[in-house]
Design an enzyme around this catalytic site. Structure first.
Site, PDB file in Angstrom:
ATOM      1  N   GLU A 285       0.822  -1.214   0.000  1.00 30.18           N
ATOM      2  CA  GLU A 285       0.000   0.000   0.000  1.00 30.18           C
ATOM      3  C   GLU A 285       0.855   1.262   0.000  1.00 30.18           C
ATOM      4  O   GLU A 285       0.420   2.317  -0.439  1.00 30.18           O
ATOM      5  CB  GLU A 285      -0.931   0.000   1.228  1.00 30.18           C
ATOM      6  N   HIS A 306       8.158 -26.711  -1.303  1.00 29.97           N
ATOM      7  CA  HIS A 306       7.476 -27.818  -1.995  1.00 29.97           C
ATOM      8  C   HIS A 306       6.285 -27.322  -2.791  1.00 29.97           C
ATOM      9  O   HIS A 306       5.436 -28.103  -3.210  1.00 29.97           O
ATOM     10  CB  HIS A 306       7.051 -28.874  -0.970  1.00 29.97           C
ATOM     11  N   LYS A 420     -14.205   0.441  -3.406  1.00 30.70           N
ATOM     12  CA  LYS A 420     -15.230   0.867  -2.441  1.00 30.70           C
ATOM     13  C   LYS A 420     -16.373   1.574  -3.153  1.00 30.70           C
ATOM     14  O   LYS A 420     -17.539   1.293  -2.889  1.00 30.70           O
ATOM     15  CB  LYS A 420     -14.616   1.828  -1.420  1.00 30.70           C
TER      16      LYS A 420
HETATM   17  O1  PA5 Z   1      -3.268   1.370   5.946  1.00 31.36           O
HETATM   18  C1  PA5 Z   1      -4.400   1.818   5.820  1.00 31.36           C
HETATM   19  O2  PA5 Z   1      -4.651   3.020   5.971  1.00 31.36           O
HETATM   20  C2  PA5 Z   1      -5.566   0.924   5.507  1.00 31.36           C
HETATM   21  O3  PA5 Z   1      -5.155  -0.387   5.303  1.00 31.36           O
HETATM   22  C3  PA5 Z   1      -6.547   0.926   6.650  1.00 31.36           C
HETATM   23  O4  PA5 Z   1      -5.938   0.486   7.812  1.00 31.36           O
HETATM   24  C4  PA5 Z   1      -7.776   0.055   6.341  1.00 31.36           C
HETATM   25  O5  PA5 Z   1      -8.355   0.452   5.130  1.00 31.36           O
HETATM   26  C5  PA5 Z   1      -8.810   0.169   7.452  1.00 31.36           C
HETATM   27  O6  PA5 Z   1      -9.208   1.487   7.615  1.00 31.36           O
HETATM   28  P1  PA5 Z   1      -9.930   1.968   8.919  1.00 31.36           P
HETATM   29  O7  PA5 Z   1      -9.032   1.757  10.078  1.00 31.36           O
HETATM   30  O8  PA5 Z   1     -10.241   3.409   8.675  1.00 31.36           O
HETATM   31  O9  PA5 Z   1     -11.191   1.135   9.052  1.00 31.36           O
END
Ligand code: PA5
Length: 445
Positions: A285, A306, A420
């Site tokens: 990310e 394996h 989303k």
């Molecule tokens: O790293 C990030 O920002 C995302 O992976 C969030 O942690 C994830 O989308 C969850 O978001 P939230 O904590 O707002 O529910």
């Protein structure tokens, strides 16, 4: 102290790559330290191990004790950065079989990290007749997966204990002031913990996000923070020789430039699996944007030798491995001698499993390097809360540096919004009518 061994990457690293990257690393480092680079408003994690809310930390420990005393299970609801770190640390230090073990701490069930109806029913079944509490974690407070799951478990708690006692069993980790979860918590009087504004989800394991579930599992969170603080001190150094995060970030960037576009994180401990999932999210990310970024993958050796071993040895040559090596295990487990020796294994009799694993590691390393897969070795010492704290901070710091070396903002995730929007439109969320029509047309529904 984490040590980075680059001796098995040299054939691909340019002789002068350190000098060539030096000024960019200095800039990236300064941007992280000062919080004035791209996404700098989300670099609160850089100073977190030494600069955190002590009062809240004490409340986390108190809440963990209460949960341990009144609950046989804790349901942890969260997704992505609000989930993976806690699960990684708990599985790594307490075992993937934690819930099956005899112990005096509650079982921990992770839910709200997907939309599987089956997983939801299973967790609810497991809670039948069990005293439990809920830790719902969402920085935004609006993420669909955890929000939907929370409806189910909140209702379960309220039906089981009544509204007032249910509220005493719900712990909400979210934004300090805003979001639907914060409003719900205020209305119903849930105890709340804060995800600081300047710490993004995937960098939040050392906040209440990770610390509450980790403490409930009986892990020493003071040790975890001490390890992270020690690594923070190491990472302040602005030179290659003493900063392991610089060494790792620079080497993986150079390997990427040389055409190795896939990094596989490998470990020889099954308990590391969810730490690798945490690492994948952190790097995927943070780096994967603007058509750039290493693809982070993971394997569990020797099991995956394996399955994925064939590809790694002889498939397309676009990968390198980063191998996490722990110190010797506390369990010796010498191989038993067998009079009959029907399996021909007496040559291993008396040798510890650790010794055998080390030979497998070295043999694999030599084979993979020979096959054109450079290896970065990350030596982390014994597996405990302190070293895990060190490792978490190390990977986070190296990730921030890596993003800046690539020229991207390592602290945003604009690409996550695409699915989303489509999901909301297809679900008929108000405000998404036009997109819904377009999508239904495309899907020919
Ligand atoms: O790293 C990030 O920002 C995302 O992976 C969030 O942690 C994830 O989308 C969850 O978001 P939230 O904590 O707002 O529910």
């Amino acid at each position: 102290m984490i040590r980075i061994d680059l001796s098995n990457t040299q054939q691909l690293l340019q002789a002068n790559y350190v000098a060539a990257l030096s000024s960019r690393l200095h800039i990236a480092h300064e941007q992280l330290q000062k919080g004035n680079g791209s996404g700098g408003e989300f670099t609160g994690w850089v100073h977190l191990p030494t600069d955190y809310d002590r009062e809240e930390f004490a409340r986390i420990k108190k809440a963990a004790k209460k949960i341990q005393s009144d609950s046989q299970a804790l349901v942890v609801i969260g997704i992505g950065g609000s989930y993976l770190g806690a699960r990684g640390v708990i599985e790594c230090l307490c075992s993937p079989n934690y819930n099956l073990k005899k112990k005096n701490t509650p079982n921990i069930y992770f839910i709200g990290n997907g939309l599987s109806s089956e997983a939801l029913s299973e967790t609810m079944e497991l809670l039948d007749g069990v005293d439990f509490s809920v830790n719902v974690i969402s920085k935004s407070g609006t993420t669909t997966e955890p929000a939907v799951a929370f409806r189910f478990f909140r209702r379960m708690l309220e039906e089981k204990y009544g509204k007032a006692e249910a509220a005493r069993r719900i712990y909400a980790t979210t934004d300090r002031t805003k979001g639907a979860l914060k409003s719900l918590a205020n209305e119903n009087g849930y105890e709340t913990f804060v995800v600081p504004d300047d710490v993004g989800g995937r960098y939040s394991v050392l906040t209440a996000v990770g610390l509450l579930p980790i403490a409930v599992a009986g892990i020493d969170i003071d040790e975890l923070m001490s390890g992270a603080a020690a690594m923070q001190a190491n990472c302040v150094a602005d030179d290659m020789a003493s900063n392991p995060a610089w060494q790792y970030a620079a080497a993986r960037y150079e390997l990427y430039r040389s055409g190795k576009h896939i990094e596989i994180l490998a470990a020889y401990e099954p308990s590391f699996r969810f730490m690798a999932e945490w690492w994948k999210q952190l790097y995927g990310e943070s780096e994967g944007k603007e058509n750039k970024g290493l693809f982070p993958a993971s394997v569990e050796f020797t099991a995956d030798l394996h399955s994925m071993g064939q590809y790694i040895q002889q498939g397309e040559r676009h990968i390198f491995e980063s191998v996490v090596r722990f110190g010797t295990s506390k369990d010796e487990n010498p191989v038993p001698f067998d009079e009959v020796n029907g399996d021909g294994l007496n040559f291993l009799a008396g040798k510890s499993m650790d010794f055998i694993a080390t030979q497998a590691m070295d043999g694999t390393l030599l084979a993979h390097v020979e096959g054109g897969v450079p290896n970065i070795i990350v030596r982390v010492g014994q597996k405990n809360a302190y070293t895990l704290g060190e490792m978490i901070y190390f990977f986070e710091y190296a990730c921030g540096l890596s993003g800046y070396l690539l020229g991207v903002n390592p602290f945003d995730q604009p690409g996550v919004e695409a699915y989303k929007k489509n999901m909301f439109a297809l679900l008929g969320k108000p405000g998404y009518e036009k997109l819904r029509e377009e999508l239904l047309n495309k899907l020919k529904r």
